[in-house]
Design a protein around this motif. Structure first.
Motif, PDB file in Angstrom:
ATOM      1  N   SER A  24       0.817  -1.219   0.000  1.00 36.33           N
ATOM      2  CA  SER A  24       0.000   0.000   0.000  1.00 36.33           C
ATOM      3  C   SER A  24       0.849   1.267   0.000  1.00 36.33           C
ATOM      4  O   SER A  24       0.301   2.373   0.088  1.00 36.33           O
ATOM      5  N   GLN A  84       2.960   2.050   2.346  1.00 39.40           N
ATOM      6  CA  GLN A  84       3.268   2.467   3.709  1.00 39.40           C
ATOM      7  C   GLN A  84       4.703   2.071   4.062  1.00 39.40           C
ATOM      8  O   GLN A  84       5.147   0.968   3.746  1.00 39.40           O
ATOM      9  N   HIS A 131       7.386   1.007   6.721  1.00 44.38           N
ATOM     10  CA  HIS A 131       7.497   0.362   8.028  1.00 44.38           C
ATOM     11  C   HIS A 131       8.942   0.455   8.499  1.00 44.38           C
ATOM     12  O   HIS A 131       9.855   0.018   7.795  1.00 44.38           O
ATOM     13  N   VAL A 139       4.869   3.212  11.572  1.00 41.75           N
ATOM     14  CA  VAL A 139       4.449   3.120  10.181  1.00 41.75           C
ATOM     15  C   VAL A 139       4.096   4.511   9.660  1.00 41.75           C
ATOM     16  O   VAL A 139       3.341   5.253  10.309  1.00 41.75           O
ATOM     17  N   TRP A 140       4.652   4.848   8.478  1.00 41.43           N
ATOM     18  CA  TRP A 140       4.324   6.096   7.802  1.00 41.43           C
ATOM     19  C   TRP A 140       3.143   5.832   6.873  1.00 41.43           C
ATOM     20  O   TRP A 140       3.242   5.096   5.902  1.00 41.43           O
ATOM     21  N   ALA A 141       1.996   6.430   7.166  1.00 38.67           N
ATOM     22  CA  ALA A 141       0.794   6.227   6.366  1.00 38.67           C
ATOM     23  C   ALA A 141      -0.039   7.497   6.412  1.00 38.67           C
ATOM     24  O   ALA A 141      -0.195   8.111   7.467  1.00 38.67           O
ATOM     25  N   TRP A 192       3.458   9.739  10.801  1.00 34.35           N
ATOM     26  CA  TRP A 192       3.944   8.540  11.471  1.00 34.35           C
ATOM     27  C   TRP A 192       2.954   8.086  12.533  1.00 34.35           C
ATOM     28  O   TRP A 192       2.438   8.896  13.301  1.00 34.35           O
TER      29      TRP A 192
END
Length: 424
Positions: free
Chosen positions: A266, A268, A270, A293-295, A299
């Motif tokens: 996706s 993202q 990690h 997780v960067w989403a 963060w």
């Protein structure tokens, strides 16, 4: 990854607590083949890396070994077509110490390798120096070694190197202490080293389009008492010219000993790191693996992947993504007993996009295990690690869930330079 990366830049105090102890060994977990010993002699010095070629089914393994009386870049390959392991090959073939191999593999099977070489006049070299060298692998042959950077100073430990291909450039990121620089190859030519960035040391990375996501170490958020000997996990993006402002990922929620980064299906990012749970740090948490997780442009929180436990000794971690976007995580973990790490097991977990599944112990403890290297496809996982108390007992082992790879007789042969014949 290499155990002690953070120790090399100031966190050695945390690892002084960790030792190892012999315990009864059991077989590998279901689905994993019995460990294959990759080395024929016991002088493994770390620097392990593993790459799986999905086009050919070949497995490439790199490590540092004491070949011919000096530290060299060693290499073996599982050839799927002939169903055999090649003999150990010395890729550096130098009288001086060679360290920090980093390789990357392109979709067409072309492979690139960089490493660091250090030498000193006091040890018989013509002069002091620290070099970065490069070789290219194509159709079964290695090009001759090329010095792509020379520093007229002997740098203890040399550079930590990370090699990544982004678009039409091959980037070599170099770190020393808490600073990083880079150079790149384009159209067959290498640039000079860029100015040093003193905010972060780069130890791993992943490519997403034109963006390179990088993780490493920086100053600990606390400098109180022994805290200054520890480091935090940091993240930065690189656009081909500049690093973004590094973000302290572990921050006051912990300190970092090892770090790994991967991008899921996706998009993202990690970032995982190990916390030693050291009593000498005011910020260190219970020893475990942690993740952020960067989403969605920000963060997420600092969350443990394994169960935090003051008596745990989480030592080394590797994280990769497969072609389907799944994530694969491997780490070594033991128990602290009188400030020594015992029962150091190999652990594995998989994230198919719905979160991390339950962890499994790949191989129960027999001795100290560290310097893990990992690669994976959507269906199979490949893992190497260093095993043994101290030199000369240490050796390199390999296991996989792929039943087509198996053990073949080892021969104590150390091939010299293998270069491409004229006309190929």
């Amino acid at each position: 990854m290499v155990l002690g990366r953070a120790a090399a830049i100031g966190a050695s105090l945390a690892l002084q607590m960790l030792g190892a102890h012999w315990v009864k060994a059991e077989g590998p977990a279901r689905g994993w083949i019995a460990p294959i010993r990759i080395t024929t002699r016991a002088h493994v010095l770390g620097g392990t890396q593993l790459l799986y070629d999905s086009q050919t089914g070949d497995v490439h393994v790199f490590w540092c070994d004491n070949l011919s009386g000096t530290t060299a870049i060693a290499y073996r390959r599982w050839i799927a077509e002939s169903q055999m392991w090649t003999p150990t090959q010395n890729l550096s073939s130098s009288p001086w110490s060679s360290l920090s191999p980093s390789a990357c593999l392109e979709a067409d099977g072309t492979m690139h390798l960089v490493w660091c070489q250090i030498y000193a006049a006091s040890e018989g070299a013509p002069a002091d120096g620290t070099d970065i060298l490069y070789r290219r692998y194509e159709r079964g042959y290695w090009s001759e070694a090329q010095v792509i950077h020379h520093d007229p100073f002997y740098l203890t430990g040399g550079y930590q190197l990370v090699l990544l291909k982004a678009q039409d450039r091959l980037y070599a990121f170099a770190s020393h202490g808490l600073a990083s620089s880079y150079m790149y190859q384009q159209d067959g030519m290498w640039t000079d080293m860029a100015p040093w960035d003193y905010r972060i040391s780069v130890y791993t990375g992943a490519v997403e389009g034109d963006t390179i996501h990088l993780a490493g170490f920086g100053l600990n958020s606390s400098q109180w008492m022994y805290d200054r000997y520890f480091v935090d996990a940091y993240y930065t993006r690189f656009d081909g010219q500049n690093f973004s402002e590094p973000v302290n990922i572990s921050s006051v929620d912990g300190v970092a000993q090892d770090v790994a980064l991967a991008i899921d299906g996706s998009g993202q990012v990690h970032l995982v790191w190990t916390d030693t749970g050291s009593p000498f740090s005011s910020e260190s948490q219970g020893s475990a693996l942690y993740e952020r997780v960067w989403a969605g442009g920000e963060w997420g929180p600092n969350l443990p992947i394994s169960t935090p436990n003051p008596n745990q000794a989480v030592r080394d971690v590797e994280l990769v993504s497969d072609e389907a976007g799944g994530l694969h995580l491997a780490w070594s973990e033991g128990l602290l007993e009188q400030m020594r790490a015992i029962a150091v097991n190999l652990h594995y977990a998989h994230n198919d996009g719905r979160g991390w599944g339950s962890e499994e112990v790949i191989l129960p403890s027999e001795t100290s295990r560290e310097n893990l290297a990992l690669d994976a496809t959507a269906s199979e996982v490949y893992l190497t690690w260093m095993e043994g108390e101290t030199p000369p007992e240490q050796a390199l082992y390999f296991s996989t869930t792929d039943p087509s790879v198996y053990d073949t007789p080892l021969y104590p042969v150390y091939l010299p330079w293998a270069t491409r014949p004229e006309g190929l």
